[in-house]
Motif scaffolding. Structure first.
Motif, short mmCIF file in Angstrom:
data_model
loop_
_atom_site.label_atom_id
_atom_site.label_comp_id
_atom_site.label_asym_id
_atom_site.label_seq_id
_atom_site.Cartn_x
_atom_site.Cartn_y
_atom_site.Cartn_z
N UNK A 94 0.63 -1.27 -0.05
CA UNK A 94 0.00 -0.12 -0.12
C UNK A 94 0.81 1.34 -0.12
N UNK A 95 1.96 1.16 0.90
CA UNK A 95 2.72 2.23 0.72
C UNK A 95 3.43 2.63 -0.61
N UNK A 138 0.74 3.93 -2.90
CA UNK A 138 0.34 5.17 -2.95
C UNK A 138 1.63 6.45 -3.08
N UNK A 139 2.89 6.02 -3.45
CA UNK A 139 3.71 6.54 -3.73
C UNK A 139 4.17 6.76 -5.20
N UNK A 140 3.20 5.72 -5.89
CA UNK A 140 3.24 5.86 -7.29
C UNK A 140 4.28 5.07 -7.62
N UNK A 141 4.76 4.03 -6.88
CA UNK A 141 6.01 3.14 -7.23
C UNK A 141 5.70 1.70 -7.31
N UNK A 142 4.55 1.18 -7.09
CA UNK A 142 4.12 -0.02 -7.24
C UNK A 142 3.97 -0.54 -8.83
N UNK A 186 2.44 1.12 8.84
CA UNK A 186 1.97 2.27 8.12
C UNK A 186 0.57 2.08 8.31
N UNK A 187 0.09 3.49 8.60
CA UNK A 187 -1.04 3.83 8.97
C UNK A 187 -2.08 4.26 7.62
N UNK A 188 -3.36 4.38 7.82
CA UNK A 188 -4.12 5.14 6.58
C UNK A 188 -3.45 6.61 6.41
N UNK A 189 -3.23 7.37 7.64
CA UNK A 189 -2.70 8.64 7.56
C UNK A 189 -1.57 8.68 6.66
N UNK A 190 -0.58 7.64 6.82
CA UNK A 190 0.69 7.82 6.03
C UNK A 190 0.15 7.59 4.58
#
Lengths: 136, 130
Positions: free
Chosen positions: A73-74, A77-81, B1-5
């Motif tokens: 997910x991280x 959301x960084x556009x890096x997937x 990692x939270x929704x906020x992040x």
């Protein structure tokens, strides 16, 4: 050997939100939407082309641990997937205007390229999408 | 990692996309912070934590990547290209270009070859690391 590509996969954060975008905004159609109990198998395709499906997959257990899903997910959301989709359109500028009217935000306006006219946008999660109108 | 992040990542990505789209405009931290819906104080720090470089450096690399494209694909003069991609002066442009690419704009133009792949990939992959 191989004769076709039938399924491709991208990650999304929320499958309902993905449907709002891919079907509601981009006019793709739902191919398959079925609960397997532990996961929702959700695919879409370009209207008239059910032979090529895109799986809108939500990262999470049991396929991935919670921890790994969070990393996915991280990156997403960084556009890096990764998760690039490139569509063909018969009229890039017209498609662009239509989608602008639906509130879609673009990362790049229609631009002339050696291979045609194309423009860029992101889905609500960070996947990168382009529409190309190939050169005649 | 939270929704906020995740939400923070998406805001930073939105600002980064704005740089990719509007690189030729005078984009400053206040404007980008507005796009990301965060305070100026948070913006630069959070952007750097998210993408590993400052917004200023990212924008410079985007402008240089566009300049590389125009040097490769067009006959426009180096000075025209400098202003077209958003640099304020040819001196700053040449210095920044050489700093990032390791060659002057003219040397780069002489050595360049065309890449026949979709623009989203050339944009990401032919952008110099600097």
């Amino acid at each position: 050997m191989f004769t076709a590509i039938t399924h491709s996969q991208i990650y999304v954060l929320d499958q309902d939100e993905a449907l709002d975008f891919y079907v509601g905004k981009l006019d793709l159609e739902v191919n398959t939407d079925v609960s397997l109990g532990f996961m929702r198998w959700l695919t879409v395709n370009v209207p008239g082309h059910p032979d090529r499906q895109i799986l809108l997959e939500k990262p999470g257990p049991p396929a991935l641990s919670e921890e790994t899903a969070e990393q996915v997910r991280e990156l997403l959301t960084k556009g890096a997937m990764g998760g690039h989709l490139i569509f063909t359109t018969d009229d890039c500028r017209k498609t662009y205007e239509k989608l602008l009217g639906r509130g879609v935000e673009f990362t790049e306006e229609p631009t002339e390229r050696p291979y045609g006219i194309d423009c860029g946008l992101r889905d609500p999660f960070g996947n990168s999408i382009r529409f190309t109108q190939p050169k005649e | 990692m939270s929704r906020a992040a995740e939400e923070s990542n998406r805001r930073m990505l939105r600002a980064r996309d704005a740089m990719d789209r509007g690189y030729a405009q005078p984009l400053d931290v206040p404007a980008l912070a507005r796009i990301a819906h965060v305070s100026q104080a948070h913006f630069t720090r959070t952007f750097r934590a998210t993408f590993g470089e400052t917004p200023h450096r990212y924008l410079q690399r985007r402008r240089v990547e566009r300049a590389m494209f125009l040097l490769r694909e067009t006959d426009r003069s180096v000075t025209d290209i400098c202003f077209q991609v958003g640099f304020g002066s040819p001196g700053t442009f040449s210095r920044t270009f050489r700093d990032i690419v390791g060659l002057s704009p003219r040397s780069y133009r002489r050595a360049a070859v065309t890449a026949p792949v979709p623009t989203c990939f050339t944009m990401a992959w032919t952008r110099p690391n600097g």
